[in-house]
Design an enzyme around this catalytic site. Structure first.
Site, PDB file in Angstrom:
ATOM      1  N   GLN A   1      23.496 -42.301  39.637  1.00  0.00           N
ATOM      2  CA  GLN A   1      23.933 -40.905  39.778  1.00  0.00           C
ATOM      3  C   GLN A   1      25.422 -40.795  39.463  1.00  0.00           C
ATOM      4  OE1 GLN A   1      21.572 -38.476  41.297  1.00  0.00           O
ATOM      5  NE2 GLN A   1      22.991 -37.093  40.317  1.00  0.00           N
ATOM      6  N   PHE A   2      25.775 -40.843  38.160  1.00  0.00           N
ATOM      7  CA  PHE A   2      27.185 -40.765  37.793  1.00  0.00           C
ATOM      8  C   PHE A   2      27.818 -39.443  38.202  1.00  0.00           C
ATOM      9  CE2 PHE A   2      25.537 -38.496  34.168  1.00  0.00           C
ATOM     10  CZ  PHE A   2      26.568 -37.641  33.787  1.00  0.00           C
ATOM     11  N   THR A   3      27.000 -38.413  38.402  1.00  0.00           N
ATOM     12  CA  THR A   3      27.542 -37.100  38.760  1.00  0.00           C
ATOM     13  C   THR A   3      28.182 -37.082  40.152  1.00  0.00           C
ATOM     14  OG1 THR A   3      25.403 -36.310  39.561  1.00  0.00           O
ATOM     15  CG2 THR A   3      25.943 -35.874  37.242  1.00  0.00           C
TER      16      THR A   3
END
Length: 144
Positions: A78-80
């Site tokens: 989940q890079f966000t």
């Protein structure tokens, strides 16, 4: 490294219509890797997750760990979690780890948890994933 941890009674992740990971009681772990994160960060956070006592005991007290309840983990990249929304209306992700290193640490995290005897399912790094969960409680914790 940032984690959004959700205690769940079930969770799954689907890519292109195919389920790539599914668990029952345990943790949905949304894992974001940032620039400068290391294997030591993975181990520290994984050990914290494994030993957290956030499941209810027979008296209704939050006193049991993942191992105590025979829980599983679903780890989804989940890079966000590194979104910076301070300026303007479009987030930037400058602080997110570079894709190659982030994928390596994501896999290292999941493998480390497996080495500790945990059943770990995953999504597919970088894929467009659909995540379904039944949040138990709801119980959600953010760790860095």
């Amino acid at each position: 490294m940032r984690i959004v941890l959700q205690r769940v009674t079930s969770a799954s992740v689907t890519v292109d219509g195919e389920v790539t990971g599914r668990i029952g009681t345990g943790y949905l772990v949304l894992l974001g890797v940032g620039q400068g994160d290391t294997e030591e960060d993975c181990r520290r956070l994984a050990d914290k997750l494994i030993n957290l006592r956030i499941f209810s005991d027979e008296n209704g007290k939050i006193n049991l760990s993942l191992a105590d309840v025979g829980g599983e983990m679903l780890v989804v990249s989940q890079f966000t979690l590194y979104a910076d929304c301070r300026k303007g209306n479009r987030p930037n992700f400058i602080q997110a780890g570079k894709p190659d290193e982030a994928e390596r640490l994501y896999n290292y995290f999941a493998d480390y948890c497996r080495s500790k005897g945990k059943h770990v399912e995953t999504g597919i790094f970088g894929a467009d994933m659909k995540v379904e969960l039944v949040n138990d409680g709801p119980f959600t914790i953010v760790l860095e």
